[in-house]
Design an enzyme around this catalytic site. Structure first.
Site, PDB file in Angstrom:
ATOM      1  N   SER A 139      14.323  65.438  -8.832  1.00 21.68           N
ATOM      2  CA  SER A 139      13.671  64.710  -9.827  1.00 21.68           C
ATOM      3  C   SER A 139      13.864  66.320 -11.130  1.00 21.68           C
ATOM      4  O   SER A 139      13.816  66.939 -10.914  1.00 21.68           O
ATOM      5  CB  SER A 139      12.642  64.268  -9.573  1.00 21.68           C
ATOM      6  OG  SER A 139      12.137  63.383 -10.698  1.00 21.68           O
ATOM      7  N   TYR A 152       3.028  63.477  -9.051  1.00 22.59           N
ATOM      8  CA  TYR A 152       4.834  63.718  -8.557  1.00 22.59           C
ATOM      9  C   TYR A 152       5.178  65.189  -8.467  1.00 22.59           C
ATOM     10  O   TYR A 152       6.178  65.250  -8.164  1.00 22.59           O
ATOM     11  CB  TYR A 152       4.841  62.539 -10.022  1.00 22.59           C
ATOM     12  CG  TYR A 152       6.479  61.936  -9.024  1.00 22.59           C
ATOM     13  CD1 TYR A 152       6.931  62.086  -7.685  1.00 22.59           C
ATOM     14  CD2 TYR A 152       7.985  63.102 -10.258  1.00 22.59           C
ATOM     15  CE1 TYR A 152       8.045  61.682  -7.811  1.00 22.59           C
ATOM     16  CE2 TYR A 152       9.006  62.715 -10.006  1.00 22.59           C
ATOM     17  CZ  TYR A 152       9.587  61.598  -9.106  1.00 22.59           C
ATOM     18  OH  TYR A 152      10.287  61.477  -8.423  1.00 22.59           O
ATOM     19  N   LYS A 156       7.577  67.632  -6.652  1.00 27.05           N
ATOM     20  CA  LYS A 156       8.915  67.741  -7.059  1.00 27.05           C
ATOM     21  C   LYS A 156       9.239  69.438  -7.411  1.00 27.05           C
ATOM     22  O   LYS A 156      10.042  70.121  -7.359  1.00 27.05           O
ATOM     23  CB  LYS A 156       9.348  67.038  -7.902  1.00 27.05           C
ATOM     24  CG  LYS A 156       9.603  65.505  -7.469  1.00 27.05           C
ATOM     25  CD  LYS A 156      10.232  65.026  -6.180  1.00 27.05           C
ATOM     26  CE  LYS A 156      10.623  63.847  -6.023  1.00 27.05           C
ATOM     27  NZ  LYS A 156      11.631  63.742  -4.897  1.00 27.05           N
ATOM     28  N   SER A 188      15.975  51.955 -10.163  1.00 27.89           N
ATOM     29  CA  SER A 188      15.513  51.463  -8.665  1.00 27.89           C
ATOM     30  C   SER A 188      14.321  50.768  -8.702  1.00 27.89           C
ATOM     31  O   SER A 188      13.273  50.624  -9.845  1.00 27.89           O
ATOM     32  CB  SER A 188      15.356  52.650  -8.296  1.00 27.89           C
ATOM     33  OG  SER A 188      14.094  54.054  -8.874  1.00 27.89           O
TER      34      SER A 188
END
Length: 288
Positions: A139, A152, A156, A188
């Site tokens: 990402s 998150y 990542k 998404s």
């Protein structure tokens, strides 16, 4: 032709080239290396799959004890593994101070440790054959940082560090390619399924995604990066592409800009909007 005139012509050519590159950058939806590969590089091959070429194998990345057995099933079926595409993960939409430790644990278990575990199961086979591709869908938040994504981002960033180190360790195996693919906002369900403060709670609602990159466009650029064995690619529209370059090459400016935009990101989220929607009003570029 005098030397002075020649120098003026060379300077003019350099200026024109700079302007062209700037215009290309403003319209780009990927880093310049990726854009060059799309223009001049190898094209993804069109497959001709038959039923015997397909094996659907359910897999839980958090159940790391099952990964070795799953790898053996694939090898028994096909005899080899040419490419591993790590494309699983979950995001987060909550301030760090409002987030339970269980959320951070869940994100590390799934996004980082699960991906590493499956990779380590496949890697010995590729080393034995001295060839293969390991592609990890990371990402942009594995490069930059943004509010509402503390756990998150951590998972990542960890992935990027692991695979960059792994690539260096595999330098004696030039036939094994390790690629990091870093998309920005793409259409998404990742936001809908994002954790919000508690491991049992998710965003749970659909938000407007018209401003985000079409899934088909992202997949196309991913395939181009795989076909050209690019080590790391950034797939995103402006202004996130510019912000990523700033984070990579001018971090002081990046911190200042991130702090400015971060306030709006938090405000959008608290108002029930997609956190990134306001950045795209003047920048969105359409692609077929």
């Amino acid at each position: 032709m005098s030397w002075e005139l020649l120098l003026w012509l060379l300077a003019l050519c350099a200026l024109v080239a700079l302007v062209v590159q700037l215009l290309r950058f403003l319209r780009a939806d990927g880093d310049l290396t990726l854009m060059w590969a799309e223009w001049q590089g190898r094209r993804p091959e069109n497959g001709n799959l038959k039923e015997k070429d397909i094996l659907i194998l359910p897999l839980d990345l958090t159940d790391r004890s099952s990964h070795e057995a799953a790898t053996k099933v694939v090898l028994q079926e096909f005899g080899k593994i040419d490419i591993l595409v790590n494309n699983a993960g979950r995001s987060q939409r909550s301030l760090g101070v409002d987030t339970s430790l269980d959320v951070f644990k869940e994100l590390i278990e799934l996004n980082y440790l699960g991906t590493v575990s499956l990779t380590l199961c496949v890697l010995p086979h590729m080393i034995e054959r001295k060839q293969g591709k390991i592609v990890t869908v990371n990402s942009l938040l594995g490069i930059i940082s943004a509010p509402l994504s503390t756990g998150y981002c951590a998972s990542k960033h960890a992935l990027r560090g692991f695979f960059n180190c792994l690539r260096a360790e595999l330098a004696t195996y030039p036939g094994i390619v390790v690629s990091n693919i870093c998309p920005g906002p793409v259409q998404s369900n990742i936001v809908k399924n994002s954790l919000i403060g508690d491991v049992q709670k998710t965003v749970g609602v659909d938000t407007d995604q018209s401003h985000k990159m079409a899934t088909s466009r992202c997949v196309r650029l991913m395939l181009i990066s795989m076909a050209n064995d690019l080590k790391e690619v950034w797939i995103t529209d402006q202004p996130f592409l510019l912000i990523t370059y700033l984070w990579q090459y001018m971090p002081t400016w990046a911190w200042w800009l991130t702090n400015k935009l971060g306030k709006k990101r938090i405000e959008n989220f608290k108002n029930g909007l997609d956190a990134d929607i306001s950045y795209f009003k003047a920048w969105k570029t359409k692609h077929d």
